[in-house]
Design an enzyme around this catalytic site. Structure first.
Site, mmCIF file in Angstrom:
data_model
loop_
_atom_site.group_PDB
_atom_site.id
_atom_site.type_symbol
_atom_site.label_atom_id
_atom_site.label_comp_id
_atom_site.label_asym_id
_atom_site.label_seq_id
_atom_site.Cartn_x
_atom_site.Cartn_y
_atom_site.Cartn_z
ATOM 1 N N ASP A 77 0.700 -1.248 0.114
ATOM 2 C CA ASP A 77 0.104 0.087 0.154
ATOM 3 C C ASP A 77 0.610 1.433 -0.004
ATOM 4 O OD1 ASP A 77 -2.024 -1.696 0.029
ATOM 5 O OD2 ASP A 77 -2.427 -1.373 2.150
ATOM 6 N N ASP A 106 -15.730 -23.100 -16.460
ATOM 7 C CA ASP A 106 -17.140 -22.427 -16.856
ATOM 8 C C ASP A 106 -17.115 -20.736 -16.584
ATOM 9 O OD1 ASP A 106 -19.468 -22.480 -17.699
ATOM 10 O OD2 ASP A 106 -20.486 -23.827 -16.113
ATOM 11 N N ARG A 166 -15.503 -13.247 -26.688
ATOM 12 C CA ARG A 166 -15.644 -13.919 -27.896
ATOM 13 C C ARG A 166 -16.917 -13.742 -28.860
ATOM 14 N NH1 ARG A 166 -18.819 -18.913 -28.823
ATOM 15 N NH2 ARG A 166 -17.577 -20.198 -30.365
ATOM 16 N N LEU A 198 -15.705 -25.650 -29.075
ATOM 17 C CA LEU A 198 -15.256 -27.262 -29.042
ATOM 18 C C LEU A 198 -16.517 -28.114 -29.415
ATOM 19 C CD1 LEU A 198 -13.112 -26.935 -25.660
ATOM 20 C CD2 LEU A 198 -12.318 -27.206 -28.003
ATOM 21 N N TYR A 253 -5.779 -20.330 -22.406
ATOM 22 C CA TYR A 253 -5.601 -21.508 -22.659
ATOM 23 C C TYR A 253 -5.166 -21.759 -24.315
ATOM 24 C CZ TYR A 253 -10.429 -20.636 -23.786
ATOM 25 O OH TYR A 253 -11.604 -19.968 -24.107
HETATM 26 S S1 IVH Z 1 -10.034 -24.283 -25.979
HETATM 27 C C1 IVH Z 1 -10.195 -23.929 -30.456
HETATM 28 N N1 IVH Z 1 -9.537 -24.843 -23.578
HETATM 29 O O1 IVH Z 1 -14.907 -23.782 -23.926
HETATM 30 C C2 IVH Z 1 -10.005 -24.203 -29.005
HETATM 31 N N2 IVH Z 1 -11.692 -23.831 -24.221
HETATM 32 O O2 IVH Z 1 -16.855 -24.608 -26.437
HETATM 33 C C3 IVH Z 1 -10.897 -23.162 -28.303
HETATM 34 N N3 IVH Z 1 -13.162 -23.111 -22.368
HETATM 35 O O3 IVH Z 1 -15.576 -21.013 -25.681
HETATM 36 C C4 IVH Z 1 -11.265 -23.343 -26.884
HETATM 37 N N4 IVH Z 1 -11.792 -23.982 -20.721
HETATM 38 O O4 IVH Z 1 -14.818 -20.566 -23.526
HETATM 39 C C5 IVH Z 1 -10.421 -24.137 -24.430
HETATM 40 N N5 IVH Z 1 -9.071 -25.042 -21.196
HETATM 41 C C6 IVH Z 1 -9.998 -24.674 -22.044
HETATM 42 C C7 IVH Z 1 -11.080 -23.986 -21.912
HETATM 43 C C8 IVH Z 1 -12.074 -23.731 -22.980
HETATM 44 C C9 IVH Z 1 -12.983 -23.407 -21.180
HETATM 45 C C10 IVH Z 1 -14.494 -22.709 -22.935
HETATM 46 C C11 IVH Z 1 -14.023 -21.555 -24.038
HETATM 47 C C12 IVH Z 1 -14.868 -21.989 -25.186
HETATM 48 C C13 IVH Z 1 -15.615 -23.076 -24.828
HETATM 49 C C14 IVH Z 1 -15.621 -24.305 -26.021
#
Ligand code: IVH
Length: 695
Positions: A43, A124, A143, A89, A239
């Site tokens: 601080d 999530d 996104r 995904l 990620y």
């Molecule tokens: S990879 C091309 N890794 O899951 C790869 N996604 O439907 C794209 N999510 O919109 C995602 N944890 O918000 C990836 N360790 C992780 C994740 C992750 C959460 C979410 C992300 C994405 C959704 C996939």
């Protein structure tokens, strides 16, 4: 008018030093969870920086830690087009589908070689993209639909585990190469403990609470005023990388000190070096069988994580293979979400019934159309009290969202019956008469209602008998809730003393009770006759007398007849016994019926030694707990005694040394302090599970 003072070189240098030091301490504290200086010291640095910047506003830089909270709210969101689309995904739900995923990969790559995978929790929260140019955070976006998102830079800048400048936490590592451009993706989420606190605060201030941590995170990032995000416990795990351009001297394959990544695992190492947070639960494994083992282990850990996950993400680790595999329309061919059972589902409230507790409290319980949630089938959910029903606006016939996350008690979080629903709805009313015995139901305080029947009420009797037979009390193995119910309903027992007069033939007349089970139960009952006085006293179920109070009473008075004869004044001399507990104890033993039951128990052969009830161990040695707020399933004394029996210390105030804070409803400043210091917090259901895990 006085001219603004001109900064000297010493001021420029001091500002630089201060910003570097603060960025480093932010990184140590928020990203690595291992601060090296006390808060007051931090601080002090921050205050000095603010003071110098106020004096020389021209020297404020956009990556200065003071600029995390921009002051002016935005008037609207700017659209951002992603340079590389943000994909979603594909999902699998079982081992077979995961095998098929690998088979497709093998076919496309035309290989039999073992494939390495990066496995991560599927957090999530909200997917976001961060853009760094020459190391500086210049933009953050949601996104959106994958192609276009919204600019949320003003809010994302407030997250202290996101560096405003790459590598600024690693001030010492001057050899670290910083990319010309980095577009990194990840999930912004709210911690579970933070979510509980945000909702508690909203309830106290009459604000609107959030349904789950994901909605809370999304709602916060959607605010135009960044001061709201600055106050909320948001975090981020990175990620994946959309764009990575190193400076010219680095594009040939090596950077000043680092090699360009060829695997996701290497990418994560690099991101970490730049000060970005990646999930510590991630792992790199070989083959789909190990992916499955990873997912199963992660599922087992799910309830213990301080953030919500809805599955595991499995990605081909080698970046060249990812490129070879490419994309389908909306999803990469090299990644897969292995989904866990949902923790939130919708169902219909078929009825609301009223349950009577051991001390007569009447609790509304929703009878639901059975649904699979959080890995189990749920057909009931407690509604706590009438105030909760009013808050939810719940009727019989409503469609509701049920949530069973982390803890084991399912909860109704929201009514979602639509305007155009044809459902027939009826109001929920507290009955005037006890559903178990017909005695009058009376209000007890502002929100509770109680059956006035006492031990005449079979529901209260059942609960009293269950309590007497349960762990912590006489601990009669095999005499569980269902059996007590049957025994009371068939009239074989009326009170706890009757348990010790049960005969083999009587037991065998019960449904699903063979000769062997009956004999086992009788042996367990016989064994339980020999107990300890604290257990016996606790088992009597005197209101407000938990295990710790029972122990304190026995330690003070030494024998049951002395406790029974004590007046309120004498009882209050016992440590931790106040006027309310003393009155309950005195009142209980003044009752002739209760005294008769005790006498009959002794006549039936129940006897005790005066030794301690809790087995001692040191599994929690070195841990320091703080209890705050009210606990419903046990008294604070009892919680304290249990923790101490496991070797933990129980402290009165929260400090950096505190390992856990157990917070019940009504927790105040101690909880605030715990959040400020980022001490892990458990609610009561989590605490009860924690205790049983450590016994
Ligand atoms: S990879 C091309 N890794 O899951 C790869 N996604 O439907 C794209 N999510 O919109 C995602 N944890 O918000 C990836 N360790 C992780 C994740 C992750 C959460 C979410 C992300 C994405 C959704 C996939």
């Amino acid at each position: 008018m006085t001219a603004p003072s001109l900064p000297g070189q010493d001021v420029v240098e001091e500002l630089k030093q201060l910003r570097q030091q603060i960025a480093r301490h932010d990184y140590l504290y928020h990203t690595l969870d291992s601060p090296v200086i006390p808060d007051v010291e931090y601080d002090r640095l921050f205050a000095r920086l603010e003071q110098l910047e106020a004096q020389f506003p021209a020297l404020i830089t956009s990556d200065s830690p003071t600029q995390r909270v921009g002051s002016a709210p935005l008037s609207g969101f700017v659209q951002v087009t992603h340079e590389v689309p943000m994909m979603s995904l594909a999902k699998v739900f079982n081992a077979t589908e995961l095998d098929e995923f690998e088979a497709r990969i093998r076919k496309r790559l035309d290989t039999h070689a073992e494939i390495r995978y990066s496995c991560e929790p599927k957090v999530d929260g909200v997917a976001v993209s961060l853009l760094y140019e020459d190391g500086l955070l210049v933009r953050a976006a949601t996104r959106g639909d994958g192609v276009t998102g919204e600019d949320i830079t003003h809010n994302v800048r407030t997250l202290r585990d996101i560096p405003l400048r790459l590598g600024s936490g690693n001030a010492i590592d001057t050899a670290l190469a910083i990319p010309r451009r980095l577009e990194v993706r990840g999930e912004i989420y709210m911690t579970r403990s933070g979510f509980d606190a945000v909702n508690r605060e909203a309830e106290q201030s009459g604000g609107k609470s959030f349904v789950n941590p994901r909605n809370a995170a999304a709602g916060t990032l959607r605010q135009l005023d960044p001061r709201i995000a600055a106050r909320r416990p948001l975090r981020m795990f990175c990620y994946s990388v959309g764009v990575l351009e190193m400076n010219d001297d680095a594009t040939s394959g090596t950077t000043k000190g680092a090699t360009l990544p060829t695997t996701l695992n290497d990418t994560f190492t690099l991101l970490e070096q730049w000060g970005l947070k990646v999930n510590p639960e991630r792992a790199t494994v070989s083959g789909v069988a190990e992916c499955l083992a990873y997912a199963e282990a992660l599922l087992a850990k799910r309830a213990g994580l301080d953030y919500e996950i809805d599955g595991a993400v499995i990605k081909v680790d080698r970046l060249q293979l990812q490129a070879d595999l490419g994309f389908n329309a909306r999803t990469p061919r090299w990644a897969m979400a292995y989904k866990f059972p949902a923790e939130e589902v919708s169902t219909i409230v078929r009825d609301v019934e009223f349950q009577v507790g051991r001390t007569g409290t009447i609790t509304p319980v929703a009878r639901l159309e059975p649904v699979f949630v959080g890995g189990v089938t749920v057909s009931n959910a407690t509604l706590h009290n009438m105030a909760e029903i009013a808050r939810l606006g719940l009727h019989v016939g409503d469609t509701v969202i049920i949530r069973r996350a982390g803890d084991v008690i399912p909860k109704v979080v929201k009514v979602v019956t639509g305007q155009d629903s044809t459902a027939v709805l009826s109001d929920v009313k507290m009955p005037e008469h006890c559903p178990a015995c017909g005695s009058a139901v009376e209000p007890d305080g502002d929100i509770l209602f109680r059956c006035s029947g006492g031990l005449v009420c079979p529901a209260q009797r059942k609960e009293a008998i269950r309590h007497f037979c349960a762990r912590g009390a006489l601990d009669i193995e095999g005499l569980g809730d269902k059996l007590v119910e049957q025994l009371v309903d068939t009239g074989l027992i009326h009170d706890v003393a009757d348990v010790f007069h049960l005969q083999a033939e009587q037991l065998q007349s019960l449904e699903r009770m063979g000769e062997k089970s009956a004999n086992n139960l009788l042996a367990a009952i016989d064994k339980a006759k020999s107990t300890t006085l604290p257990r016996f006293l606790y088992g009597l179920g005197i209101p407000e007398v938990g295990e710790a109070t029972a122990l304190a009473l026995v330690t003070h008075f030494g024998a049951l007849d002395r406790i029974m004869a004590a007046d309120v004044q004498a009882l209050e001399e016992v440590e931790d016994v106040g006027p309310i507990v003393a009155a309950h104890v005195q009142h209980f033993f003044a009752n002739a019926e209760n005294r008769a039951v005790i006498e009959r128990l002794q006549q039936a052969g129940v006897h005790w030694s005066d030794t301690e009830v809790l087995e001692q161990s040191d599994v929690l040695a070195g841990q320091i707990f703080v209890l705050t707020g009210t606990l419903e399933q046990m008294t604070r004394d009892e919680a304290k005694a249990r923790l101490q029996a496991l070797g933990a210390k129980v402290a009165g105030s929260v400090s950096k040394k505190t390992t856990w804070v157990v917070a019940g409803p009504g927790a105040g400043s101690k909880l605030d302090k715990a959040q400020e210091l980022e001490i892990p917090i458990m609610d009561e259901p989590a605490f009860v599970t924690f205790l049983s895990d450590h016994y």
